[in-house]
Design a protein around this motif. Sequence first.
Motif, mmCIF file in Angstrom:
data_model
loop_
_atom_site.group_PDB
_atom_site.id
_atom_site.type_symbol
_atom_site.label_atom_id
_atom_site.label_comp_id
_atom_site.label_asym_id
_atom_site.label_seq_id
_atom_site.Cartn_x
_atom_site.Cartn_y
_atom_site.Cartn_z
ATOM 1 N N HIS A 118 0.824 -1.275 -0.443
ATOM 2 C CA HIS A 118 -0.109 -0.298 -0.097
ATOM 3 C C HIS A 118 0.477 1.128 0.068
ATOM 4 O O HIS A 118 0.234 2.356 -0.607
ATOM 5 C CB HIS A 118 -1.046 0.144 0.930
ATOM 6 C CG HIS A 118 -2.243 -0.892 1.474
ATOM 7 N ND1 HIS A 118 -3.262 -1.066 2.156
ATOM 8 C CD2 HIS A 118 -2.604 -1.208 -0.109
ATOM 9 C CE1 HIS A 118 -4.231 -1.831 1.568
ATOM 10 N NE2 HIS A 118 -3.465 -1.674 0.272
ATOM 11 N N ILE B 142 -6.279 -1.826 -4.676
ATOM 12 C CA ILE B 142 -6.701 -1.116 -3.489
ATOM 13 C C ILE B 142 -5.841 1.455 -3.962
ATOM 14 O O ILE B 142 -6.792 1.461 -3.924
ATOM 15 C CB ILE B 142 -6.655 -1.292 -2.277
ATOM 16 C CG1 ILE B 142 -8.016 -1.966 -1.918
ATOM 17 C CG2 ILE B 142 -6.849 0.515 -1.466
ATOM 18 C CD1 ILE B 142 -7.819 -3.112 -0.720
ATOM 19 N N VAL B 143 -4.717 0.405 -4.023
ATOM 20 C CA VAL B 143 -3.878 1.823 -4.188
ATOM 21 C C VAL B 143 -3.692 2.122 -5.817
ATOM 22 O O VAL B 143 -3.716 3.274 -6.167
ATOM 23 C CB VAL B 143 -2.838 1.367 -3.442
ATOM 24 C CG1 VAL B 143 -3.277 1.955 -1.870
ATOM 25 C CG2 VAL B 143 -2.380 0.629 -3.308
ATOM 26 N N GLN C 268 2.481 1.533 -3.564
ATOM 27 C CA GLN C 268 1.631 1.192 -4.784
ATOM 28 C C GLN C 268 2.584 0.885 -6.113
ATOM 29 O O GLN C 268 2.132 1.580 -7.162
ATOM 30 C CB GLN C 268 1.499 3.546 -4.954
ATOM 31 C CG GLN C 268 0.418 3.847 -4.748
ATOM 32 C CD GLN C 268 0.758 5.228 -4.418
ATOM 33 O OE1 GLN C 268 1.352 6.134 -6.010
ATOM 34 N NE2 GLN C 268 -0.020 5.897 -4.478
#
Lengths: 332, 332
Positions: free
Chosen positions: A236, A278-279, A239
């Motif tokens: 996270h 998610i990122v 990235q």
Amino acid sequence: MIETPYLLFLGDAPDRLAAKVAQGIRDWRPDNALGQLRLPGCKADLGLDEMTLEQGLQAGAKTLVIGVANRGGTIAEAWKPVLRQALALGYDLASGLHHLLRDEPDLVEAARNHGRKLHDVRLPPQRYPIATGARRSGKRCLAVGTDCSIGKMYTALALDRTMRERGMRATFRATGQTGILITGEGVPLDAVVADFMAGAVEWLTPDNDADHWDLIEGQGSLFHPSFSGVTLALIHGGQPDALILCHEPTRTHMRGLPHYKLPSLEELREVSLRLARIVNPDVEVVGIAVNTAALGEEEALAHLEATEKRMGLPTVDPYRQGAGRLVDALPA
Amino acid sequence: MIETPYLLFLGDAPDRLAAKVAQGIRDWRPDNALGQLRLPGCKADLGLDEMTLEQGLQAGAKTLVIGVANRGGTIAEAWKPVLRQALALGYDLASGLHHLLRDEPDLVEAARNHGRKLHDVRLPPQRYPIATGARRSGKRCLAVGTDCSIGKMYTALALDRTMRERGMRATFRATGQTGILITGEGVPLDAVVADFMAGAVEWLTPDNDADHWDLIEGQGSLFHPSFSGVTLALIHGGQPDALILCHEPTRTHMRGLPHYKLPSLEELREVSLRLARIVNPDVEVVGIAVNTAALGEEEALAHLEATEKRMGLPTVDPYRQGAGRLVDALPA
């Protein structure tokens, strides 16, 4: 940041493995490794020029790196005269040992008297911000593994070397002790306080030119319960645009955890992608790096071919074959 | 471990919110809250007996807890005379403020002179082991959220209260500052060094009797890039048998991250279960806790009913409705 180049101190290393930090520096940053300094009885030999402290200085060395580890990670008394003299002559010292240079009063005093630095790369040299999750420019590649200690650092360093050879713009970003000593900088992620892990990775891999790749050293595994949180902070905070799956096919259980089986590469792909999206919704798994050191040449090649066919992804052992096909697979 | 019961110091709190730590103690561990001590101008009132330091001692208080936070988390000079006198009279001090009691020379000296303790619950009071991932006896429940600060602590405390009322065996396990001050013990997980996060959670939730439930305070969110690693360490260290999904339906983006949308409850269920199964294949999602504070009663009930129908899981707001239905849903 540790000043380079280095003189590599091998001490009284009983065998080659005890000097693996020095070996890593020599293999991956030969320009940083001016020579080696060995005590009587040392059984490790990097094939570098033997140098005294004085010769190292003349050759331009700035830092004496403790490239040897003994049982317990202590700073041996037998090394002390050399370490103190190095400070007196004008070297900084760098160490990744569990026991810290800064906890040795004689070294602290010598460093102060001579205005030199003690680098303990096990400890973060600064505070880091809390992660923002904001998208950054430039590209990032992260190796994730079915287990710890499975070749993630080697894979990132091999990509780094191949990309530089090709004239591509790439930076290896160290997140562990050995990686930091190899390059002279980085974040010792396993020693960062929980709230700042992802922020430390963002700090390590900042905005960059659109064609620049950060090759981030992986840590732990999402499937290793002892360290999975560190791995998720890397995903996270880092990235990644590209993930590389790392595996060792003969390992029978997770490192240090006899009651945990390794996940399959399919499971690693599924879970890593789900979390990385998610990122960065555009993240791709681009290839697989298999550590086939435990297999014979023929068996290794057959395993790589079968894995490539099964997974539909370029699959190499970067040690046997280089990282070229993984570099080819990076998105433009 | 902080000695209880407490006298709660509200200082010069400008409003009720500034005393929310004291409020949490009063709400969830009324037996720990013997009385309140307020300075002139204090606008917070917990409805407890007003006590001087001497009256608190007579009533049996062992620790004066700073139950108020000011902007910047400093230890205000206006509080100092009371804090020093408390130490002189025989109180320990406890604080969850960003600035530490141990960094105030006058308090350190008073504590030493009078043989008292300063508890800064933002810092881990000890070192923790590395997690082993070994299965433990007893049962564990963990609340996970679509975001940070979404009601996970409240949910765990509400379960704890209901289970105790029913004569079940349960222990709330605090992992954050407020939770630690409420119960007097726990692990400030966000301040633990990365490698030891999961081990700290294992240490906090050890082997227990087969019918005992640990109700583990959640932290962060798997979908919050700043803190997701902490959440995964909680899942893998906590080895939950039961997960409860927490949500706040009116939040428009992840806390502090305007560019991140909240995940759906379906996504939270899928990702949390996938990761929790690595350490406990039998883990179940048992229910949903929704913080409906921003909705009117009718709207809230309609939202809960619709969510329950959509997700096929008992869905409550533990503040409006209590945690009974969530307790009912725990596996035997």
